[in-house]
Structure formats: structure tokens, C-alpha cells
Design an enzyme around this catalytic site. Sequence first.
Site, PDB file in Angstrom:
ATOM      1  N   ILE A  84       3.660   7.751  16.492  1.00 54.46           N
ATOM      2  CA  ILE A  84       3.278   7.750  15.087  1.00 54.46           C
ATOM      3  C   ILE A  84       4.350   8.416  14.224  1.00 54.46           C
ATOM      4  CG2 ILE A  84       1.258   8.218  13.677  1.00 54.46           C
ATOM      5  CD1 ILE A  84      -0.265   9.013  15.941  1.00 54.46           C
ATOM      6  N   LYS A 127      -4.421  15.811  15.637  1.00 55.80           N
ATOM      7  CA  LYS A 127      -3.082  15.472  16.778  1.00 55.80           C
ATOM      8  C   LYS A 127      -3.107  16.268  17.463  1.00 55.80           C
ATOM      9  CE  LYS A 127       1.468  13.344  16.901  1.00 55.80           C
ATOM     10  NZ  LYS A 127       2.050  13.861  17.792  1.00 55.80           N
TER      11      LYS A 127
HETATM   12  S1  IVH Z   1      -3.621   7.391  17.756  1.00 53.86           S
HETATM   13  C1  IVH Z   1      -0.021   3.848  17.543  1.00 53.86           C
HETATM   14  N1  IVH Z   1      -4.613   9.684  17.502  1.00 53.86           N
HETATM   15  O1  IVH Z   1       0.499  11.244  19.390  1.00 53.86           O
HETATM   16  C2  IVH Z   1      -0.201   5.283  18.122  1.00 53.86           C
HETATM   17  N2  IVH Z   1      -2.526   9.542  18.661  1.00 53.86           N
HETATM   18  O2  IVH Z   1       3.202  10.651  18.249  1.00 53.86           O
HETATM   19  C3  IVH Z   1      -1.919   5.407  17.852  1.00 53.86           C
HETATM   20  N3  IVH Z   1      -1.763  11.705  19.600  1.00 53.86           N
HETATM   21  O3  IVH Z   1       1.281   8.628  21.094  1.00 53.86           O
HETATM   22  C4  IVH Z   1      -2.333   6.664  18.293  1.00 53.86           C
HETATM   23  N4  IVH Z   1      -3.383  12.885  18.892  1.00 53.86           N
HETATM   24  O4  IVH Z   1      -0.434   9.884  22.304  1.00 53.86           O
HETATM   25  C5  IVH Z   1      -3.804   8.943  17.901  1.00 53.86           C
HETATM   26  N5  IVH Z   1      -5.795  11.754  17.512  1.00 53.86           N
HETATM   27  C6  IVH Z   1      -4.909  11.025  17.793  1.00 53.86           C
HETATM   28  C7  IVH Z   1      -3.803  11.660  18.585  1.00 53.86           C
HETATM   29  C8  IVH Z   1      -2.712  10.913  18.886  1.00 53.86           C
HETATM   30  C9  IVH Z   1      -2.328  12.859  19.658  1.00 53.86           C
HETATM   31  C10 IVH Z   1      -0.465  11.161  20.196  1.00 53.86           C
HETATM   32  C11 IVH Z   1      -0.552   9.917  20.830  1.00 53.86           C
HETATM   33  C12 IVH Z   1       0.568   9.063  20.262  1.00 53.86           C
HETATM   34  C13 IVH Z   1       1.486  10.458  19.740  1.00 53.86           C
HETATM   35  C14 IVH Z   1       2.093   9.907  18.550  1.00 53.86           C
END
Ligand code: IVH
Length: 759
Positions: A84, A127
Site C-alpha cells: 500500500i 494498519k
Molecule cells: S489491505 C493492496 N488492510 O500492509 C493491499 N493491509 O504495506 C491491500 N496491512 O501488504 C491490503 N494492515 O499486509 C490492508 N488493515 C489492513 C492492513 C494491511 C496491515 C499490510 C498488508 C499489506 C501491507 C501494505
Amino acid sequence: MEPNDAQARASQLRAELERHNRLYYLDATPEISDADYDALMGELKAIEAEHPELLTPDSPTQRVGGAPLEGFLPVRHLVPMLSIEDVHELREEEIGGGDSDVGLVDWFERFERNLGRSDIALTVEPKIDGVAVSLLYRDGLLEYAATRGDGSTGDDITQNIKTIRRVPLRLPAGAPPVFEVRGEVFMPNEAFNRLNEERDAAGEPAFINPRNATAGTLKQLDSGIVATRPLDVIFHSFGLVEGAEFESVTEFHDLLPTLGLQAGQWFRAAGDLGQLRAAVAELGEARHRFPYATDGAVIKVDEIALHAELGATSKHPRWACAYKFRPEQKQTVLKAITIQVGRTGVLTPVAELEPVFVSGTTVARATLHNQDEISRKDVRVGDTVVVEKAGEIIPAVVKVIVGERPPDTPPYDLYGAVGGKCPSCGSAITRDEGFVAWRCPNFACPEKAVTRLKHFGGRRMLDLDGLGDAVAEKLVESGMVGAPLDLFGLEMPALADLLLDPAQLQSGEESKPRRFGEKKATALLASLDRARQMPLDKWLFALGIPNVGESAALECARLHERFSDVASSAILPKIVSASGLENQRREISPRNRSNPPADEADKARRQEAHDELKAQVTALREELAPLAVSPDIGPVAAGAIAAFFDSDAGRETVAAMADLGIDPRSGNYNPKPEAAGGAGAPLSGTWVITGTLSQPRDHFKSLIQNGGGKVAGSVSKNTDYLLAGEKAGSKLAKAESLGVAVVDEAAFGAMAAGAPPAT
Ligand code: IVH
């Protein structure tokens, strides 16, 4: 039991165990005790041991999968795992308002522009600072779990993920037939702190933060170790989904728990920039109360149809962004530096701070690690210091505000501060050459006795009830317990009468001293009774031998049947000698460039000595080879165990254990894993699986591992069997060319049931 009855009972037990699992982990409304759960599990294990052909990959017994892996197999994600985009950090004074949080506004305006709309609903969620995983459920069954890897290919960590009881092995009916669900594996803060205390007490290096602990755990090839680490998971997104469509992120979020998958608890909708800012600011506060580490807010476009429209760059989707929170820092005054004496005698300086509220808790103490750390940061008593919680968990002194230092403050000198003596027992302290830490060399130092006692009763050791800090201290102080084994001599009225320090009242006055009490004393005595039956590895770990951690203890227990066998081990000295002689051989070798022979005569003499040593090393290695000793017990750990049993303390321990009638038995005794064959390990050997089989590969993999075999990814001359299904291709050809035994599914079933391999 007849096979049909066994099958019926096994499926009944599985359903029941998974139901109790859900009640415990998802609904937090357990109906049965842990002991009853263990009993049901025990019954199922017994049935499966008797009828291995009844094993299913979703059986709860499969949560701790068989033998350690040799390496992780690659898994190609069905949909890439993107990261992200980070947007600018909010500076402290801007949280809750202000208009210069440019990054976030930019991001928001950019996609509004892209879409030509300004009424876009967003979601905000934490996050999670963990390790990303992708799970594939096919027809409701967990087929594999993989790490992110490079985004397109990750490692197959199915064995490790299955140990997390929060992860369903099977989804309820109605789940999408193909469901690639993604989330974050993490270690809850409290569990992390406990693990680190235990590691510290065991002389093992502490993990820096929960994410490191999680990543380190998931990299373990032995799922038995992973199962002892308290991991958890929260799901937040999806990859490939067939047979279901979600309209919005909100809908997906709400669906997760109905499938038995844990979703994040904090989730907000935001209709405009103002609401978005408010939600981010709210999360910035709320996250300090979460039981796990978070490092930002993930903002997503709610409507999933818009995701495709917005698309992605090569790295990240345009429909999401991550707003990073900065760790909170506070200033406070360093009132004093106190010294803690650890289990191995290391003196650790601790900062005693004017209490400050940082990242959700009051911080009054922080470790200063050692004299070198203190000198590097030039920390002095009376200084104003900046503190933060490293990884939002462990309080740390970041730096000193030198301008605020009171005049004439001397630099801190640990040795001088304690007058060269252990603050607990007064012995002269020593510092090993090349080490930064000062230690108390006195084996009987009471401070060490307390930490040793706490270690002995730790959750991963003998798991004694009610042996907390205060109780351990008082037991030693009162003279009731010196060495940990004295615990077994404790008796009822005296233990219940143990006086603990009075509880501190709000106003600062003290209440009356408290008794330990009958109830807690009974629980402690009962847990001591249980400890008598604990397996050898727990005992070896509990004894607190320096340099002997959990995995060394486990490997030692694989090689020895009983405690008394370890005390008189023939194996441990061989491990030590093989390595010692090998070092000598290298040193003395006439070809050692850093120590060349003086002349021809010297060369010949050294060659002879070298060959003699080489023969000895080879002989030792040949003796050790069938044991397949893992690197978990190298010369250091083996030497430490042998030295312990050869010391006064060790001999006293052996005698005391014999007096108490305790001779712990290994729970994993298996000294000749390679040689083991026949009925005990019907599938031993290295297997490769190929072609289309009647069940997912994972099913066969579990069967093989449970049957004592290993599974590899490709056929080589080390392969013993190829399990080949329909349409087997190049692997079959290769196996045939190498003369590897090829087994079809029917023959495999017969082998699993105990029939000898068809050759
Ligand atoms: S949504 C396109 N939701 O952060 C990615 N990711 O730097 C959609 N992460 O690879 C992921 N908390 O592993 C999402 N609430 C959350 C998250 C989250 C941690 C991680 C995830 C992702 C990384 C991105």
C-alpha cells in the site's frame, strides 16, 4: 474400534473440537475447560494413530504438523500481493485538525479527480504491524497459507499457520468455493512481553518487537516450535474469489466473522475529507489501547467496483493508502539508575523515570542495556531524557536533552555506582573479556535464585501456578526455597502462611501484609505435582542451564530417553569433541595459511597429527550420523549441558531429583529417525508428490509427515518415493530415469495403513 465406528467417532470429535475452538477464539464464550478440550483431542489422536487412513487435513490434530520441514516450498499467489502506498505523516500538532496534512489530501483529491466524482465513500481501519499472509480455501478447506514473498511468489507456511487456533481449517458451508483471503499474523503485546521475559530468563536474545518475533516464528521449519508461540491473525483483504462477489469493503469486512475469520474490531466509514481526518485522528488515539501493535491507518475506497476503475501501479493499488503514525515521544526526568541481577548473573542498568504517559501506558522504567549503551548516549542521573516505546511496546530512552542537564552532573559509571560489588550479594563483580556486561559470579546469589525460580515455573517451562515475581521473591527471602527443586518440599500450612508485601494503597499508605492463602497455595502444589510428569525437554529448559534454550532442550530430549540418561550422556561429549577436534585439526593442518609449518620436519609432524585428528573426527561423525543431530544442539549447547551435569550444582540437582523420585521421560524420544521404519513410521523417507490426486496435495503431505516421512519439491537422487497421480509429467519421467520408486494413490494408501513398500 471397528473402522466404521472409528470414522464416525473421528468426524464427531473433529466437529466438536472445531466448535469449541470457535466458541473460545471467535465468540469468547467457551463451554468446556482446557482439560476437557485436551481430553477430546487426545481421543481423536488415539483414533488417528490407530487408523492413519482416516486422517484428514482439516483434522484439529493437524494443527501441529509432523516432522520439521527441510525448507519452504514456493507458492505462486493467484492474485499478486501488492503493498500500500504510504501517505505523509501527520505531525503531532496537526492530529485532530490543521490543514497541512498534504499527503492525505493529495491522495484523496487525486482519486476524486481520476474518477471525476467527489462523493466517494471511504473506510478507515488500523494498519496492523505484523506479517502478511495469504490463505487459500478451496471448497471450504484450507489448501495452503503463504507469505507475501516478492508479491507474486511466497513461501508455503501452511504447517505454521495451522498451529494458530484462530485460523479455521475448514470454512462453514456457503463459503465461496475459491477464497484467497489475506491478513496479518501478529503476536499480541502481552504474549510478546511474556515470551521476551522467558527468553531473557533463559539467556536467549530477546526479540526487538512483536513483528520481529512473528516473522522469526513463521520462518521456523519446525511447526512444533511455532505452536508454542502465541500467534494470532486478523484478516483484511482478499485475492482471488470465485463464487461470490462483494460490493464493498464494508460488506467484506462484515462477512469475515460469519465465515469464522477474525476481522479487525476497529472500522469506520468516512464520507468526506473532514470525516476521514476525524477517523484517522480517532484511530491515532484508540490504537494505543489495542492489544497488538499498529503503525498506521489503512484508508480504502469502499465501493469495490471502483477498485478496478482506479487500477494499480506496479507496486500498489490506487484505491488504498496507508497513513503512518509516528511513535509518540515524551520528555521526562531520569531520577535514578538501578541495577538488576539476571538469572545468569548479568547486571543490567535500569532507568527509573519520573512517570510519563506514552503511547497508551505510564512508563516509569526503561532498560539501559549496559554501560556501553549508557556511555554512547551519555545518559546521566538527573538528565531530562526523551522516551518512546520501541515498536510501541518496550519503553526506551532515545536520547538526552543535554541543554537541560543540571550543572556538575558526573558521567554514569556502573562499576563505581555499585562499588564493584553485586548489589544483591556483595560478591566482587567481573567482566568477561570482550563482553560489555558486568556479572555477579556467585552461583548462590539470592537475586539469581529468584530469577532462576521464576524461570523454572515459566509457562514454557514447568508452568507452575501462582509463582509470580512477588511470590518467588518471598520464597527465597523467607529461606523456604533456595534452589528451584526446593519447591517440591513445600507444604501446606507454611506455604499458605507465606507473607507477601502489603498492597500499595492509592494514597501511598500501606495496607496489612497479605498471606499467600490456601487457594493459591493449593494451586501451586497441584501444579508442582503435574510438573513431576512434565516431559524431559521442559525440565531441561526449566533448569536454566546457560546457553540451553527451548530448541536445544527439545533436541536433547529427542536424543535421550530420560533425565538420568542425559546426566550420563555419551552423545553430548561426542558432539563437543567432534567440533573441538575439528577446530584443532584445522589449526594444526600444514596447509593452514595463518600458521604455516616452520620447516619440512615440522610439516611432516603436523601432517601426521592432522591425519590422526581427522580419523578421530571422522569416527565421531560416523557414530553421530545415524542420530541426525540437528543444529539446534551444537557444541555450545551440548557442552553447556555436559558441563552442567559435571558441576557441583548439576550433581546436586541429579541427587535431589533422585531423592524426589523425579526422572522426567522424553516426550519426543527418537534418536534414529532415519533408521526408523516399519510399523512405527510407515512412510519414512523423502517423498515428492506430483500429478492429479483425489485430494489436495496438502492432504497427502500431512499423511506423509505423520507417517515419519519428509516431502520435497523436486525429484533428485535423494528422493525415495514419488507419489504420482493422474497426468504426472516431467517429475515422473525424472523419477523413472533415476530409478526412484513410483507409488500410485492405491499403493500409497496401503503403505499408509502399514503395508511394506512395494519394490
Ligand atoms: S489491505 C493492496 N488492510 O500492509 C493491499 N493491509 O504495506 C491491500 N496491512 O501488504 C491490503 N494492515 O499486509 C490492508 N488493515 C489492513 C492492513 C494491511 C496491515 C499490510 C498488508 C499489506 C501491507 C501494505
